[in-house]
Design a protein around this motif. Structure first.
Motif, PDB file in Angstrom:
ATOM      1  N   ARG A   4     123.269 -24.937 -24.807  1.00  0.00           N
ATOM      2  CA  ARG A   4     122.340 -23.845 -25.133  1.00  0.00           C
ATOM      3  C   ARG A   4     121.803 -23.139 -23.890  1.00  0.00           C
ATOM      4  O   ARG A   4     121.127 -22.120 -23.994  1.00  0.00           O
ATOM      5  CB  ARG A   4     121.183 -24.351 -25.993  1.00  0.00           C
ATOM      6  CG  ARG A   4     120.248 -25.308 -25.322  1.00  0.00           C
ATOM      7  CD  ARG A   4     119.134 -25.715 -26.269  1.00  0.00           C
ATOM      8  NE  ARG A   4     119.685 -26.257 -27.515  1.00  0.00           N
ATOM      9  CZ  ARG A   4     119.222 -25.954 -28.730  1.00  0.00           C
ATOM     10  NH1 ARG A   4     118.198 -25.149 -28.869  1.00  0.00           N
ATOM     11  NH2 ARG A   4     119.762 -26.468 -29.799  1.00  0.00           N
ATOM     12  N   TYR A   5     122.078 -23.676 -22.710  1.00  0.00           N
ATOM     13  CA  TYR A   5     121.620 -23.055 -21.461  1.00  0.00           C
ATOM     14  C   TYR A   5     122.754 -22.325 -20.736  1.00  0.00           C
ATOM     15  O   TYR A   5     122.666 -22.065 -19.535  1.00  0.00           O
ATOM     16  CB  TYR A   5     120.998 -24.121 -20.546  1.00  0.00           C
ATOM     17  CG  TYR A   5     119.907 -24.887 -21.241  1.00  0.00           C
ATOM     18  CD1 TYR A   5     118.708 -24.269 -21.592  1.00  0.00           C
ATOM     19  CD2 TYR A   5     120.087 -26.226 -21.593  1.00  0.00           C
ATOM     20  CE1 TYR A   5     117.713 -24.966 -22.267  1.00  0.00           C
ATOM     21  CE2 TYR A   5     119.103 -26.921 -22.266  1.00  0.00           C
ATOM     22  CZ  TYR A   5     117.914 -26.289 -22.611  1.00  0.00           C
ATOM     23  OH  TYR A   5     116.939 -26.981 -23.282  1.00  0.00           O
ATOM     24  N   ASN A   6     123.811 -22.034 -21.441  1.00  0.00           N
ATOM     25  CA  ASN A   6     124.960 -21.348 -20.844  1.00  0.00           C
ATOM     26  C   ASN A   6     125.589 -22.177 -19.723  1.00  0.00           C
ATOM     27  O   ASN A   6     126.044 -21.635 -18.709  1.00  0.00           O
ATOM     28  CB  ASN A   6     124.566 -19.951 -20.344  1.00  0.00           C
ATOM     29  CG  ASN A   6     125.783 -19.130 -19.941  1.00  0.00           C
ATOM     30  OD1 ASN A   6     126.903 -19.365 -20.422  1.00  0.00           O
ATOM     31  ND2 ASN A   6     125.579 -18.170 -19.046  1.00  0.00           N
ATOM     32  N   VAL A  55     121.030 -25.412 -15.354  1.00  0.00           N
ATOM     33  CA  VAL A  55     120.244 -25.222 -16.588  1.00  0.00           C
ATOM     34  C   VAL A  55     119.098 -24.240 -16.313  1.00  0.00           C
ATOM     35  O   VAL A  55     118.890 -23.290 -17.076  1.00  0.00           O
ATOM     36  CB  VAL A  55     119.721 -26.574 -17.102  1.00  0.00           C
ATOM     37  CG1 VAL A  55     118.635 -26.396 -18.151  1.00  0.00           C
ATOM     38  CG2 VAL A  55     120.875 -27.405 -17.667  1.00  0.00           C
ATOM     39  N   GLU A  56     118.406 -24.431 -15.204  1.00  0.00           N
ATOM     40  CA  GLU A  56     117.280 -23.534 -14.870  1.00  0.00           C
ATOM     41  C   GLU A  56     117.746 -22.093 -14.696  1.00  0.00           C
ATOM     42  O   GLU A  56     117.087 -21.158 -15.117  1.00  0.00           O
ATOM     43  CB  GLU A  56     116.639 -23.975 -13.547  1.00  0.00           C
ATOM     44  CG  GLU A  56     115.489 -24.937 -13.718  1.00  0.00           C
ATOM     45  CD  GLU A  56     115.127 -25.580 -12.386  1.00  0.00           C
ATOM     46  OE1 GLU A  56     115.167 -24.890 -11.341  1.00  0.00           O
ATOM     47  OE2 GLU A  56     114.822 -26.786 -12.413  1.00  0.00           O
ATOM     48  N   ARG A  59     120.344 -20.790 -16.017  1.00  0.00           N
ATOM     49  CA  ARG A  59     121.022 -20.340 -17.248  1.00  0.00           C
ATOM     50  C   ARG A  59     122.451 -19.869 -17.008  1.00  0.00           C
ATOM     51  O   ARG A  59     122.966 -18.973 -17.655  1.00  0.00           O
ATOM     52  CB  ARG A  59     120.235 -19.213 -17.957  1.00  0.00           C
ATOM     53  CG  ARG A  59     118.833 -19.656 -18.394  1.00  0.00           C
ATOM     54  CD  ARG A  59     118.923 -20.701 -19.500  1.00  0.00           C
ATOM     55  NE  ARG A  59     117.656 -20.939 -20.185  1.00  0.00           N
ATOM     56  CZ  ARG A  59     116.776 -21.908 -19.897  1.00  0.00           C
ATOM     57  NH1 ARG A  59     117.000 -22.741 -18.887  1.00  0.00           N
ATOM     58  NH2 ARG A  59     115.680 -22.056 -20.610  1.00  0.00           N
TER      59      ARG A  59
END
Ligand code: NAD
Length: 259
Positions: free
Chosen positions: A173-175, A128-129, A131
């Motif tokens: 939403r974070y790819n 998530v961080e 992306r």
């Protein structure tokens, strides 16, 4: 087709043979740096060497049991920030549910649910961080059509499917995508050993048993692991970020339903 995966990293659990190996091989062909895993050390190293003959970089071989904290730790130590995680493991034994004890159920859940959940827990926030993240879980056609006498598998794989269905929406939403591949019948050692047991029970030659099983498929054959590996690589592609939370059956059309 360039999948845009050059230089990415992947942990492919249970990949010393069979479907996992096919996923590791397909990703390696796309330039992904791989950690190969299996319970058999010699076989895991042999697979890493084999993939190393065509990969940009020889895979790291980590012989470890993904149902144990130590095994998962060893995999994560080899690749702490994977871009791709393929969750896979052996399947639980066949048998009537009346014979299974609580301990048998816990073992099956460790194998086909909790190992994957723990791996996801360890890597998801980093994805998530950054992306970017692609998580692929190998489950089974049993998720769509539960198989008699495979109760341990039916239940544990459906539980993982529910877990992924809930979580995937939180990270889209974070790819970061999460998808499940549902194999039908694939030509692997696991299928061969199941066929061998059935051949003994039916008192027929193994080749005849395999031929009869292949004929029961509407495609007239088993899938090749490479076909599943290609699907896995596609799901992991840079351009597949809008494709998430799917249960993708790959069985040559044998499952009779349309959804
Ligand atoms: P396989 O027996 O050919 O290979 C299994 C791989 O998993 C090996 O590399 C083995 O070392 C590794 N492994 C097993 N347990 C492990 C553990 N605890 N920790 C780390 N590695 C472990 O099996 P396969 O046919 O490739 O099947 C892979 C998965 O897909 C299984 O869960 C199986 O039940 C499921 N599946 C297979 C088919 C099929 O037709 N082959 C169909 C549906 C589902």
């Amino acid at each position: 087709m360039d999948l845009g995966l050059e230089g990415k990293t992947a942990i492919v659990c249970a990949s010393s043979r069979g479907l996992g190996k096919a996923c590791a091989s397909a990703l390696a062909r796309e330039g992904v740096r791989i950690v190969v895993n299996g319970t058999d050390k010699a076989r895991t190293e042999q697979t890493a060497a084999e993939i190393g003959t065509f990969a940009a970089e020889r895979p790291l071989a980590v012989a470890a049991d993904i149902t144990t904290p130590e095994g998962r730790h060893a995999l994560l130590a080899a690749c702490p920030k994977p871009d791709i995680l393929v969750n896979n493991a052996g399947g639980p034994p066949m048998g009537n549910f009346r014979q299974w004890t609580r301990s048998d159920w816990i073992k099956a859940l460790d194998l086909n649910l909790l190992g994957a959940v723990e791996m996801i827990r360890a890597i998801l926030d980093g994805m998530v961080e950054r992306r970017f993240g692609r998580i692929v879980n190998i489950t089974s056609v049993a998720v769509k059509a539960p198989i008699p006498d495979l109760d341990l598998s039916n239940a544990s794989r459906s539980a993982l499917t529910g877990f992924v269905g809930g979580l995937a929406r939180q990270v889209s939403r974070y790819n970061v995508t999460m998808n499940n591949i549902l194999p039908g019948s694939f030509d692997t050692d696991r299928l061969a050993s199941a066929a061998s047991r059935q051949a003994s029970a039916n008192a027929v030659a193994l080749e005849d048993q395999l031929r009869a099983m292949g004929e029961r498929e509407v495609s007239g054959r088993f899938g090749s692991p490479e076909e599943l590996g290609s699907l896995c690589a596609f799901l992991c592609a840079s351009g597949s970020g809008y494709l998430t939370r799917q249960n993708i059956l790959i069985d040559g059309g044998t499952y009779p339903g349309i959804v």
